[in-house]
Design an enzyme around this catalytic site. Structure first.
Site, PDB file in Angstrom:
ATOM      1  N   LYS A 138       0.834  -1.198   0.000  1.00 23.64           N
ATOM      2  CA  LYS A 138       0.000   0.000   0.000  1.00 23.64           C
ATOM      3  C   LYS A 138       0.872   1.253   0.000  1.00 23.64           C
ATOM      4  CE  LYS A 138      -3.821  -1.861   2.846  1.00 23.64           C
ATOM      5  NZ  LYS A 138      -4.972  -1.693   1.948  1.00 23.64           N
ATOM      6  N   ARG A 166     -10.211 -11.647   2.395  1.00 22.22           N
ATOM      7  CA  ARG A 166     -11.062 -12.724   1.869  1.00 22.22           C
ATOM      8  C   ARG A 166     -10.316 -14.055   1.864  1.00 22.22           C
ATOM      9  NH1 ARG A 166     -11.734  -9.249  -3.543  1.00 22.22           N
ATOM     10  NH2 ARG A 166     -11.305  -7.639  -2.001  1.00 22.22           N
TER      11      ARG A 166
HETATM   12  N1  BES Z   1      -7.999  -3.891   4.726  1.00 17.69           N
HETATM   13  C1  BES Z   1      -8.247  -3.479   3.401  1.00 17.69           C
HETATM   14  C2  BES Z   1      -9.583  -2.763   3.226  1.00 17.69           C
HETATM   15  C3  BES Z   1      -9.719  -1.447   3.933  1.00 17.69           C
HETATM   16  C4  BES Z   1      -9.382  -0.271   3.272  1.00 17.69           C
HETATM   17  C5  BES Z   1     -10.210  -1.386   5.210  1.00 17.69           C
HETATM   18  C6  BES Z   1      -9.515   0.937   3.922  1.00 17.69           C
HETATM   19  C7  BES Z   1     -10.355  -0.178   5.852  1.00 17.69           C
HETATM   20  C8  BES Z   1     -10.005   0.986   5.209  1.00 17.69           C
HETATM   21  C9  BES Z   1      -8.241  -4.673   2.462  1.00 17.69           C
HETATM   22  O1  BES Z   1      -7.447  -5.740   2.828  1.00 17.69           O
HETATM   23  C10 BES Z   1      -7.732  -4.177   1.141  1.00 17.69           C
HETATM   24  O2  BES Z   1      -6.610  -3.780   1.092  1.00 17.69           O
HETATM   25  N2  BES Z   1      -8.598  -4.198   0.146  1.00 17.69           N
HETATM   26  C11 BES Z   1      -8.245  -3.730  -1.151  1.00 17.69           C
HETATM   27  C12 BES Z   1      -8.766  -4.724  -2.151  1.00 17.69           C
HETATM   28  C13 BES Z   1      -8.226  -4.526  -3.527  1.00 17.69           C
HETATM   29  C14 BES Z   1      -6.773  -4.918  -3.581  1.00 17.69           C
HETATM   30  C15 BES Z   1      -9.019  -5.371  -4.467  1.00 17.69           C
HETATM   31  C16 BES Z   1      -8.904  -2.373  -1.354  1.00 17.69           C
HETATM   32  O3  BES Z   1     -10.015  -2.167  -0.866  1.00 17.69           O
HETATM   33  O4  BES Z   1      -8.284  -1.512  -1.964  1.00 17.69           O
HETATM   34 ZN    ZN Z   2      -5.410  -5.540   2.149  1.00 16.06          ZN
END
Ligand code: BES
Ligand code: ZN
Ligand code: ZN
Length: 490
Positions: A272, A346
């Site tokens: 990230k 997931r």
């Molecule tokens: N933990 C994150 C989702 C999240 C984002 C929770 C912001 C709380 C605040 C999750 O694991 C994630 O990174 N999801 C990605 C999925 C994507 C790679 C398809 C996302 O939402 O960007």
């Molecule tokens: Zn994630």
């Protein structure tokens, strides 16, 4: 915090703070009128000066009553439209009062308008306890702190037994919600999967729950390939946590409550950017809610069996980290192609959901900070609910409404299903950008078989960057009240 109801005269009762309610367009009815007169009309003058009109959440304070009445101060709180008055209004009123007056007042008295019958007292108590919440464990100088010790409600609307019962429920729910908030607010260096497992085990000891914790070896032995893969980039060992609440009488039904417990989500190799990584200590908020629920029900003793299941690990970038293109086998044997290592929630939930099926749960509800897409769709105050069982979702919506938590259903649109078809495995962990919250739910659906299941994406409401109205800053404890309310209705 002690709560009691009293029929003492509103002008005589000795208290640090007297709280009165004002409806929009009808500011001076009932007790506000009586108190205003006793204070020589000062409430009316102040509300005029402040242009206070009884809007929900607005308030004015008389910071000294100069001995004219028993109370030292008076807070007039806007309750909004009279026709919308409900226990949730009172929960918010309790919350706002405690937020404004914690560290100032040790005793608070609420006027009779706050207790209109069943459900109002427990909502008010919940509000006051949760509004007093602060997380300042790591501040070396957190100033003089006085706590709210005594809360009196001026009414005898409820029989003493019923009053005590409502307070007992409110305390069980809100003290556990505070625990959930603490777990989320702790820094990730402290709140590791091992720590989460230790806390689960002490909740089990205190509340007479069964507790099983699988370490990496056991997770591998059982074929929980999702957790093995996601945890492999971290030095922190993963934990799979299983708590069971068993009622006294043979239960009619068994519910599994499943939580995502990523104690830090760096994104893994699909790392990230810095701004998105901050706050990712909260990626275990689903797991924290499950622990809050299990702690609450160990005190409230509902009549159904409840399994609390948590997949917990870190998502890091170490040399053994799982990679895009990897193929993983989950607990139920299905294979997953990894497209993006940041869609790890997931992947770890695949094992926990299929374990819930293995336990023969009649219903499954999962809580997960799963997608940014859900926050884009619904904002940060509302959780998404996605389901394979409309009946279950409808019951859950009712429970959320009673609990004062906002959830909104997103459709499992069949046309989107092809998004997660894989060329090399049964499914892939990411589809296109569009409908990201829904395709994530569709991924999860592969692991629940025919069991009625509802997925709560709590990415938005689990954590609040700022303190606002009745929301706490940081972890909010979202989901605990809804799930407890759901369980107590079953
Ligand atoms: N933990 C994150 C989702 C999240 C984002 C929770 C912001 C709380 C605040 C999750 O694991 C994630 O990174 N999801 C990605 C999925 C994507 C790679 C398809 C996302 O939402 O960007
Ligand atoms: Zn994630
Ligand atoms: Zn995550």
């Amino acid at each position: 915090m002690n709560f009691k109801q009293s029929s003492e005269n509103i002008l005589k009762i000795e208290t640090d703070l007297l709280v009165l309610g004002a409806f929009k367009g009808d500011k001076f009815s009932g007790s506000a009128k009586v108190v205003n007169e006793a204070l020589g009309g000062v409430l009316k003058v102040i509300t005029g000066n402040e242009k206070f009109d009884g809007d929900m959440g607005k308030s004015v304070i008389v910071s000294s009553t100069f001995g004219k009445i028993g109370a030292k101060r008076v807070l007039l709180l806007g309750l909004g439209e009279k026709s919308l008055y409900s226990p949730d209004t009172v929960r918010k009123a309790g919350n706002i009062t405690a937020k404004r007056m914690r560290n100032v007042c040790a005793s608070i008295t609420f006027g009779p308008e706050f207790c209109k019958g069943r459900g109002y007292v427990s909502a008010l108590a919940e509000g006051v306890i949760l509004g007093s919440y602060e997380f300042n464990k790591y501040k070396t100088n957190n100033g003089p702190v006085s706590e709210i010790e005594n809360v009196v409600i001026l009414s005898e609307n409820l029989k003493d037994k019923k009053f005590d019962e409502e307070i007992r429920t409110a305390k069980a729910v809100s003290e556990s919600t505070s625990l959930t908030r603490d777990l989320v607010n702790e820094p990730p260096v402290y709140m590791t999967p091992s720590r989460l497992a230790d806390i689960a085990s002490s909740i089990a000891d205190e509340g007479d729950l069964k507790c099983e914790i699988f370490d990496l070896e056991e997770i591998e032995r059982r074929g929980m390939g999702g957790i093995v893969a996601v945890s492999s980039g971290s030095d922190e060992p993963p934990k799979f946590i299983h708590l069971t609440y068993e009622p006294h009488k043979t239960p009619k039904t068994t519910l599994a409550v499943v939580g995502k417990g990523i104690t830090f989500d760096s994104g893994g190799l699909c790392i990230k950017p810095a701004d998105s990584m901050r706050t990712m200590k909260m990626d275990m908020a689903g797991a924290a809610a499950v622990l809050g629920v299990m702690k609450t029900i160990s005190r409230l003793k509902p009549s159904i069996r409840v399994h609390g299941l948590i997949s917990s690990c870190e998502n890091m970038t170490g040399p053994a980290a799982y990679k895009p293109d990897d193929v993983i086998r989950a607990y139920n044997g299905k294979t997953i192609e990894v497209i993006n290592t940041d869609a790890e929630g997931r992947v770890v939930l695949s094992d926990a959901l299929s374990y819930a099926v293995h336990l023969k749960a009649d219903e499954i509800i999962d809580l997960a900070t799963l997608t940014g897409a859900c926050m884009v769709a619904l904002g940060t105050y509302t959780a998404g609910v996605m389901t394979n069982s409309q009946k279950l979702a409808d019951r859950l919506k009712k429970a959320a409404e009673a609990a004062g938590e906002k959830i909104w259903q997103l459709p499992m649109d069949d046309e989107l299903r092809s998004e997660i078809k894989s060329d090399v495995a049964d499914i892939k962990n990411v589809g296109s950008r569009w409908g990201g919250a829904i395709t994530a739910a569709m991924f999860l659906e592969h692991f629940v078989g025919d069991t009625p299941w509802a997925h709560l994406d709590i990415a938005g409401p689990a954590f609040s960057e700022k303190e606002s109205n009745w929301n706490s800053k940081g972890g909010t404890g979202f989901g605990v009240r809804t799930i407890v309310s759901y369980i107590m209705q079953r």
